[in-house]
Motif scaffolding. Structure first.
Motif, PDB file in Angstrom:
ATOM      1  N   SER A 150      41.995 -22.365  32.172  1.00  0.00           N
ATOM      2  CA  SER A 150      43.109 -21.919  33.016  1.00  0.00           C
ATOM      3  C   SER A 150      42.869 -20.476  33.466  1.00  0.00           C
ATOM      4  N   ARG A 151      43.446 -20.133  34.613  1.00  0.00           N
ATOM      5  CA  ARG A 151      43.272 -18.800  35.160  1.00  0.00           C
ATOM      6  C   ARG A 151      44.607 -18.251  35.642  1.00  0.00           C
ATOM      7  N   LEU A 152      44.707 -16.930  35.648  1.00  0.00           N
ATOM      8  CA  LEU A 152      45.911 -16.267  36.156  1.00  0.00           C
ATOM      9  C   LEU A 152      45.472 -15.195  37.146  1.00  0.00           C
ATOM     10  N   PHE A 153      46.023 -15.225  38.331  1.00  0.00           N
ATOM     11  CA  PHE A 153      45.704 -14.269  39.391  1.00  0.00           C
ATOM     12  C   PHE A 153      46.925 -13.394  39.649  1.00  0.00           C
ATOM     13  N   ILE A 154      46.668 -12.152  40.046  1.00  0.00           N
ATOM     14  CA  ILE A 154      47.755 -11.230  40.380  1.00  0.00           C
ATOM     15  C   ILE A 154      47.495 -10.646  41.761  1.00  0.00           C
ATOM     16  N   LEU A 155      48.468 -10.812  42.652  1.00  0.00           N
ATOM     17  CA  LEU A 155      48.417 -10.177  43.967  1.00  0.00           C
ATOM     18  C   LEU A 155      49.431  -9.042  43.984  1.00  0.00           C
ATOM     19  N   GLY A 156      48.932  -7.829  44.218  1.00  0.00           N
ATOM     20  CA  GLY A 156      49.803  -6.668  44.285  1.00  0.00           C
ATOM     21  C   GLY A 156      50.192  -6.332  45.709  1.00  0.00           C
ATOM     22  N   PRO A 157      50.955  -5.261  45.910  1.00  0.00           N
ATOM     23  CA  PRO A 157      51.438  -4.892  47.252  1.00  0.00           C
ATOM     24  C   PRO A 157      50.323  -4.724  48.281  1.00  0.00           C
ATOM     25  N   LYS A 158      49.207  -4.089  47.891  1.00  0.00           N
ATOM     26  CA  LYS A 158      48.117  -3.868  48.830  1.00  0.00           C
ATOM     27  C   LYS A 158      47.471  -5.176  49.258  1.00  0.00           C
ATOM     28  N   GLU A 159      47.251  -6.078  48.295  1.00  0.00           N
ATOM     29  CA  GLU A 159      46.640  -7.374  48.600  1.00  0.00           C
ATOM     30  C   GLU A 159      47.562  -8.223  49.468  1.00  0.00           C
ATOM     31  N   ILE A 160      48.858  -8.193  49.188  1.00  0.00           N
ATOM     32  CA  ILE A 160      49.817  -8.957  49.990  1.00  0.00           C
ATOM     33  C   ILE A 160      49.887  -8.395  51.408  1.00  0.00           C
ATOM     34  N   PHE A 161      49.837  -7.072  51.535  1.00  0.00           N
ATOM     35  CA  PHE A 161      49.820  -6.438  52.859  1.00  0.00           C
ATOM     36  C   PHE A 161      48.604  -6.911  53.657  1.00  0.00           C
TER      37      PHE A 161
END
Length: 327
Positions: A150-161
Motif C-alpha cells: 500500500s502507498r500514501l501520497f500527499i499533495l500540498g498547496p504548491k502541487e495542487i496549484f
C-alpha cells in the motif's frame, strides 16, 4: 481547522482536477464505515471523503484512491496537523483493504485492485508560502504502518496549484475556436513502454496515475479525430528550466519514449519557470543537435520542431459566501 464550507472548497477543487486527469468516482462521499481493527486503531469507524479509481497501465488491475480532502487556512497547515491526518489516513487504507463494506461501496465486482491513500491539502486562502516538504519530516513509514504494497501520497498547496494550472491549460487549449487539442475521448495520458514494466493496457489505461501526478513531467497524448496517423503531445514540465542541461535531459527523455517522429507534434509547457527558460530551451535544442551524428538526420528535424510555450498561471479560489455561509 476546517468547517463545512471550507471543506467543500477542497471537494470542488479535487473533483474538477481529477476529472480532467480521467479519474472516476465510485461510491458515496463523506460517510463513515466500520473499523476492522478497533482495538489497534482506537476508533469504531473511519471517515471517507471520496474514492476515485483508474486503470493501471503496467498491471491488469485498478487503483482505488481513498482520499482525505483538507481545506486549510495558511496558519492551519502545521507539521502536527499533517502528521495526525497522514496517520489517520494510513489506518483508513489498512482497513479499506480488509473491509467487506468498503469494498461493497467503493469497488467494482470481479476486479483486481489495490488501495492507495491520498492526503489532499488545499490552502483555501491562497496565502501559504512556506516549504511544505519541511512540514512532512515527522511522517515516517514506521508511523504510518501501511500494509505491504500500500502507498500514501500527499499533495500540498504548491502541487495542487501546479496541477490546477495544468487542468486549466488543457481546458483552454481544448476550448479555443481553433482548438489545439481535441475532446477528451481522443486524449490519454502517456505511459512509456519501460524495459522492465511493459504498458499492458495501452488503450484502457488513459488516466494520469498518482505517480504521474507527483512527477515533474505530465504528458498528454492526443490522436486526430479525423482518423489520420497524426498525433499531438503536450509535455507539462514542472521544473524551473534554469539550464540547457535540464532541457537536454527532457529532450532525450522524449526520444527514449519514442515521442519524436514525423507524425507527432510536440509542445512543452511550463509554469512560473525561470526567466531564462525560453533561451535555455533553444540552447538545449542546439546542443542536442550538436551531439547527434548529424544534425541533418530525421531526429534532428524532429528536435527542431519541438515548441516551447510558458503558461500564464491561474489561481482557483472559492468564496465561502458563494458556498452558502451567509443566509
Amino acid at each position: 481547522m476546517e468547517n463545512e464550507h471550507t471543506a467543500a472548497q477542497a471537494e470542488i477543487v479535487a473533483s474538477e482536477l481529477f476529472s480532467e486527469f480521467f479519474w472516476n468516482k465510485l461510491g458515496p462521499t463523506n460517510h463513515d464505515w466500520p473499523c476492522e481493527e478497533q482495538e489497534l486503531h482506537q476508533v469504531k469507524t473511519h471517515p471517507c471523503d471520496v474514492v476515485y479509481y483508474y486503470d493501471e497501465p503496467y498491471a491488469a488491475r485498478q487503483t482505488y484512491v481513498h482520499c482525505d480532502l483538507k481545506s486549510y487556512a495558511k496558519g492551519s497547515i502545521t507539521s502536527l496537523a499533517l502528521k495526525v491526518a497522514a496517520e489517520s489516513l494510513a489506518r483508513q487504507v489498512a482497513c479499506a483493504e480488509r473491509s467487506e463494506e468498503w469494498r461493497k461501496l467503493h469497488t467494482q465486482d470481479h476486479v483486481t485492485f489495490i488501495v492507495s491513500g491520498l492526503l489532499f491539502v488545499y490552502n483555501h486562502d491562497g496565502e501559504y508560502d512556506k516549504d511544505f516538504n519541511s512540514s512532512l519530516i515527522g511522517i515516517t513509514p514506521e508511523s504510518l504502518q501501511l500494509p505491504r504494497g500500500s502507498r500514501l501520497f500527499i499533495l500540498g498547496p504548491k502541487e495542487i496549484f501546479w496541477l490546477d494550472n495544468v487542468r486549466d491549460e488543457i481546458q483552454r487549449m481544448r476550448g479555443k475556436k481553433n482548438a489545439e487539442i481535441p475532446q477528451a475521448e481522443f486524449c490519454s495520458y502517456f505511459h512509456p513502454q519501460l524495459i522492465r514494466r511493459a504498458n499492458l493496457q495501452v488503450k484502457k489505461a488513459k488516466a494520469a496515475t498518482l505517480e504521474t501526478l507527483t512527477s515533474p513531467i505530465i504528458i498528454l497524448e492526443h490522436s486526430d479525430p479525423r482518423g489520420s496517423a497524426k498525433r499531438g503531445v503536450v509535455v507539462f514540465y514542472g521544473r524551473a528550466g534554469e539550464s540547457a542541461d535540464e532541457f537536454m535531459y527532457l529532450i532525450d527523455t522524449l526520444r527514449k519514449y519514442e515521442l519524436l517522429d514525423g507524425r507527432t507534434d510536440v509542445v512543452v509547457k511550463t509554469l512560473d519557470a525561470s526567466r531564462v527558460s525560453s533561451p535555455m530551451f533553444e540552447k538545449a535544442k542546439l546542443q542536442y543537435l550538436e551531439g547527434l551524428a548529424g544534425s541533418t538526420t530525421d531526429l534532428g528535424d524532429y528536435v527542431r520542431q519541438i515548441r516551447y510555450e510558458p503558461m500564464s498561471h491561474i489561481k482557483t479560489s472559492y468564496s465561502n459566501i458563494d458556498l452558502g455561509t451567509w443566509s
